[in-house]
Design a protein around this motif. Structure first.
Motif, PDB file in Angstrom:
ATOM      1  N   ILE A  32      34.448  78.299  20.495  1.00  0.00           N
ATOM      2  CA  ILE A  32      33.588  77.937  21.612  1.00  0.00           C
ATOM      3  C   ILE A  32      33.954  78.809  22.808  1.00  0.00           C
ATOM      4  O   ILE A  32      35.132  79.036  23.098  1.00  0.00           O
ATOM      5  CB  ILE A  32      33.758  76.445  21.967  1.00  0.00           C
ATOM      6  CG1 ILE A  32      33.387  75.571  20.759  1.00  0.00           C
ATOM      7  CG2 ILE A  32      32.935  76.072  23.181  1.00  0.00           C
ATOM      8  CD1 ILE A  32      33.710  74.113  20.955  1.00  0.00           C
ATOM      9  N   ASP A  33      32.942  79.294  23.514  1.00  0.00           N
ATOM     10  CA  ASP A  33      33.175  80.072  24.722  1.00  0.00           C
ATOM     11  C   ASP A  33      33.565  79.100  25.833  1.00  0.00           C
ATOM     12  O   ASP A  33      32.793  78.208  26.198  1.00  0.00           O
ATOM     13  CB  ASP A  33      31.913  80.848  25.097  1.00  0.00           C
ATOM     14  CG  ASP A  33      32.181  81.876  26.172  1.00  0.00           C
ATOM     15  OD1 ASP A  33      33.333  82.333  26.267  1.00  0.00           O
ATOM     16  OD2 ASP A  33      31.239  82.216  26.906  1.00  0.00           O
ATOM     17  N   ILE A  34      34.776  79.262  26.370  1.00  0.00           N
ATOM     18  CA  ILE A  34      35.280  78.307  27.358  1.00  0.00           C
ATOM     19  C   ILE A  34      35.522  78.989  28.694  1.00  0.00           C
ATOM     20  O   ILE A  34      35.532  80.207  28.805  1.00  0.00           O
ATOM     21  CB  ILE A  34      36.597  77.664  26.885  1.00  0.00           C
ATOM     22  CG1 ILE A  34      37.665  78.731  26.655  1.00  0.00           C
ATOM     23  CG2 ILE A  34      36.385  76.839  25.660  1.00  0.00           C
ATOM     24  CD1 ILE A  34      39.040  78.179  26.496  1.00  0.00           C
ATOM     25  N   ASP A  35      35.767  78.156  29.667  1.00  0.00           N
ATOM     26  CA  ASP A  35      36.087  78.629  30.996  1.00  0.00           C
ATOM     27  C   ASP A  35      37.542  79.108  31.026  1.00  0.00           C
ATOM     28  O   ASP A  35      38.436  78.466  30.487  1.00  0.00           O
ATOM     29  CB  ASP A  35      35.888  77.496  32.000  1.00  0.00           C
ATOM     30  CG  ASP A  35      35.934  77.977  33.428  1.00  0.00           C
ATOM     31  OD1 ASP A  35      35.831  79.201  33.644  1.00  0.00           O
ATOM     32  OD2 ASP A  35      36.074  77.125  34.323  1.00  0.00           O
ATOM     33  N   PHE A  36      37.771  80.221  31.657  1.00  0.00           N
ATOM     34  CA  PHE A  36      39.098  80.812  31.723  1.00  0.00           C
ATOM     35  C   PHE A  36      40.053  79.944  32.539  1.00  0.00           C
ATOM     36  O   PHE A  36      41.269  79.986  32.341  1.00  0.00           O
ATOM     37  CB  PHE A  36      38.987  82.214  32.318  1.00  0.00           C
ATOM     38  CG  PHE A  36      40.227  83.021  32.207  1.00  0.00           C
ATOM     39  CD1 PHE A  36      40.720  83.404  30.969  1.00  0.00           C
ATOM     40  CD2 PHE A  36      40.922  83.406  33.349  1.00  0.00           C
ATOM     41  CE1 PHE A  36      41.871  84.160  30.861  1.00  0.00           C
ATOM     42  CE2 PHE A  36      42.071  84.159  33.249  1.00  0.00           C
ATOM     43  CZ  PHE A  36      42.549  84.534  32.012  1.00  0.00           C
ATOM     44  N   LYS A  37      39.527  79.120  33.437  1.00  0.00           N
ATOM     45  CA  LYS A  37      40.358  78.261  34.282  1.00  0.00           C
ATOM     46  C   LYS A  37      41.128  77.238  33.450  1.00  0.00           C
ATOM     47  O   LYS A  37      42.254  76.886  33.788  1.00  0.00           O
ATOM     48  CB  LYS A  37      39.500  77.555  35.324  1.00  0.00           C
ATOM     49  CG  LYS A  37      38.936  78.482  36.359  1.00  0.00           C
ATOM     50  CD  LYS A  37      38.054  77.729  37.327  1.00  0.00           C
ATOM     51  CE  LYS A  37      37.379  78.692  38.291  1.00  0.00           C
ATOM     52  NZ  LYS A  37      36.458  78.011  39.185  1.00  0.00           N
ATOM     53  N   PHE A  38      40.535  76.742  32.375  1.00  0.00           N
ATOM     54  CA  PHE A  38      41.216  75.778  31.507  1.00  0.00           C
ATOM     55  C   PHE A  38      42.446  76.416  30.873  1.00  0.00           C
ATOM     56  O   PHE A  38      43.521  75.808  30.824  1.00  0.00           O
ATOM     57  CB  PHE A  38      40.264  75.248  30.428  1.00  0.00           C
ATOM     58  CG  PHE A  38      40.926  74.293  29.473  1.00  0.00           C
ATOM     59  CD1 PHE A  38      41.197  72.998  29.853  1.00  0.00           C
ATOM     60  CD2 PHE A  38      41.303  74.714  28.201  1.00  0.00           C
ATOM     61  CE1 PHE A  38      41.819  72.114  28.981  1.00  0.00           C
ATOM     62  CE2 PHE A  38      41.915  73.846  27.326  1.00  0.00           C
ATOM     63  CZ  PHE A  38      42.185  72.549  27.722  1.00  0.00           C
ATOM     64  N   ILE A  39      42.307  77.647  30.411  1.00  0.00           N
ATOM     65  CA  ILE A  39      43.430  78.338  29.773  1.00  0.00           C
ATOM     66  C   ILE A  39      44.533  78.606  30.790  1.00  0.00           C
ATOM     67  O   ILE A  39      45.721  78.410  30.500  1.00  0.00           O
ATOM     68  CB  ILE A  39      42.953  79.638  29.102  1.00  0.00           C
ATOM     69  CG1 ILE A  39      41.997  79.309  27.957  1.00  0.00           C
ATOM     70  CG2 ILE A  39      44.132  80.460  28.597  1.00  0.00           C
ATOM     71  CD1 ILE A  39      41.333  80.513  27.341  1.00  0.00           C
TER      72      ILE A  39
END
Length: 128
Positions: A32-39
């Protein structure tokens, strides 16, 4: 009362880390394409826990009696030697070209520390 607040905070951080790990593994599995902020948040939480857990464990271990502390230290040494040796032997059998002392003994330190001192970190000591 302060001990209870630290204990609750530590348990909340560990729970948050476990939930974040499950979410991150699911996201990576499903691609899934996710937001970089979560990582970035997950990485900061991981580094914070790598510093926080040993400090809290050392602060709580200072309250133990010398005999109990000595017993835990010997358990740590024995587990460190056992896990490090087993990891090295398994690497030697299955991947003889990629044997690494640092990897074998860094996982041994973490495993031995966790198994020897987890109750000092997370569990409330029964009061007499």
């Amino acid at each position: 009362m302060k001990k209870n607040k630290v204990l609750i905070f530590t348990k909340m951080l560990c729970t948050l880390f476990a939930i974040g790990t499950i979410i991150l593994l699911y996201i990576m599995y499903k691609d899934i394409d996710i937001d970089f902020k979560f990582i970035i948040g997950y990485v900061f939480l991981t580094f914070f826990l790598l510093l926080y857990i040993p400090i809290i464990t050392i602060l709580n271990a200072r309250k133990l009696k010398w005999a109990e502390m000595r017993k835990r230290f010997f358990k740590f040494i024995a587990l460190f030697i056992l896990v490090g040796t087993l990891h090295y032997i398994i690497d030697y059998i299955f991947r003889p070209s990629k044997i690494g002392f640092f990897r074998a003994f860094s996982s041994a330190v973490g495993s031995a520390f966790g198994l020897s001192f987890i109750d000092v970190t997370l569990l409330k000591k029964k009061e007499d």
